[in-house]
Design an enzyme around this catalytic site. Sequence first.
Site, short mmCIF file in Angstrom:
data_model
loop_
_atom_site.label_atom_id
_atom_site.label_comp_id
_atom_site.label_asym_id
_atom_site.label_seq_id
_atom_site.Cartn_x
_atom_site.Cartn_y
_atom_site.Cartn_z
CB SER A 1 -6.18 -2.49 -2.14
OG SER A 1 -5.31 -2.22 -3.17
CE LYS B 1 -2.07 -3.30 -0.75
NZ LYS B 1 -2.83 -3.30 -2.07
CB SER C 1 -4.00 0.89 -0.58
OG SER C 1 -4.40 -0.48 -0.88
#
Length: 518
Positions: A139, A142, A197
């Site tokens: 993640s 991101k 997330s």
Amino acid sequence: MQQRSPHVSRRARAGRPAAAGAVAVLVLAAGAPVAFSAPSPSPAASSASPSAPPAAAGATAGATAASGSGARAGAGSAQDEAAVVGGERLGRPAVQVAPRTGAPELPATLTGRSWLIADAATGEVLAARNAHLPLPPASTLKMLFADTVLPKFDRGLEHKVTPAELAALGAGSSLVGIKENLPYRVEDLWRGVFLASGNDAVHVLSHMNGGLARTVSQMQERATALQAKDTRVVSPEGYDQDGQVSSAYDLTLFARAGLRNPDFRGYCATRTARFPGAVDKATGQRSAFDIANTDRLLGKYPGLIGVKNGYTTNAGATFTGAAERDGRTLLVTVMHPEQQAKVYDEAAALLDWGFAAAGKVEPVGRLVEEEAAPGASAAPATEAPATGVLPHAIQQADHALGPAGWTALALGTALALWAAGRVRSRRRPHPAAVPVLPVLPGGLPVPPRPDYAPHIAYSVPTGTAPAAPARRGATAVGGATAVGGTTRRRLTRRARSLARSTRARLTATTTPRRGRRS
């Protein structure tokens, strides 16, 4: 397949086993030697005497091929074929550090396969290990998604989520809890991205941006502009996909670029927030619930700003953080430590070392700046006002006028200046309007008298040499008009009367009277 961290209540565990080659690479990486440079007072001395040879060509590519991410062989070959981005030492597999006298030692408990710590302002890399090793980013990718998409939508914009926008989420995805057929503000969606997330929030924003494929393409273009050459984007949220990789160096670039956006910085620093929930069927009112940032260092490590953590089965734990202390901001990235929970401990240890070592180590590399857009060129040098900023009208004209327009503007200015000069010259007194004093026959001038009004324009008496005729419109001294008409005739008669009286006075003073001695 992505697995959510155990500290998030709604995370589901799901994953696939890593390839056998990943274990071998992990063992080799864990036992990699540390390359220290001898203490040196200058950068030149440090760079001239490295203690470890460069990594062999293709070593990075081989490590990538063996990793459990399924990345294609040769994913890191770009760093081997050309100059290493950020400096040659960052392409080596061992720990790179160049301490001066009195510098603290690096933490002895670092197990991350790849890590890097750098100064956010100067871009100097203080120390690193396997900085360009391509690994699954989880993640932390991101950050690139936010840096690419966040500037495109106003934070107050409302968007109604459709079922199609939530249909392609992978099994085990981390979710913030978005419900279909309900409206959400853009700022709520971004809180879902940064705090929880949430892959569902990423997918909704991606569809708003034109779809998943378009967003992935734009993210790859953004990575290229940032010179993040180790990054291959396959999914916008960092979910495990074959071939999707990044590096500690690239993730640090993403964090540095994102933190320059105040909205990015604000979202990643938010610890808790209220998130819109479902609609209560009984009351018709929409509920809300609390979400908390999954970054375990936020609020615990002094001065921590953010930025993003992640975890998947193949990536293990990843973390990129930024902290500020005494006016200095440091960036740190740790990828795939031996134990998942160690990622925060090792990041904090590196930050402590970085603040203590600032000014006591030579940089072993540098975070590069974003490349200029294709076709962009430097603006021509122009003379600006004292404020250093061109007036808005000039800026607009510079964009609107071409070469022909500027030529016409120059000619028009020249003509305007010439016309102004002509008008000014016409307003000046003409020589014919200069007052002419009356003269007596024989050329003797009339002696002035103190009681003569200074504004009277005298005319020449009859029988004397005529002066040049006055031009129509000329103005005499004092403002009286010397052009014909009633005024001219009146002034002429008065001048003649004055001449006759003056002549009579002169005759009377020069002729002796009878019966008196001369």
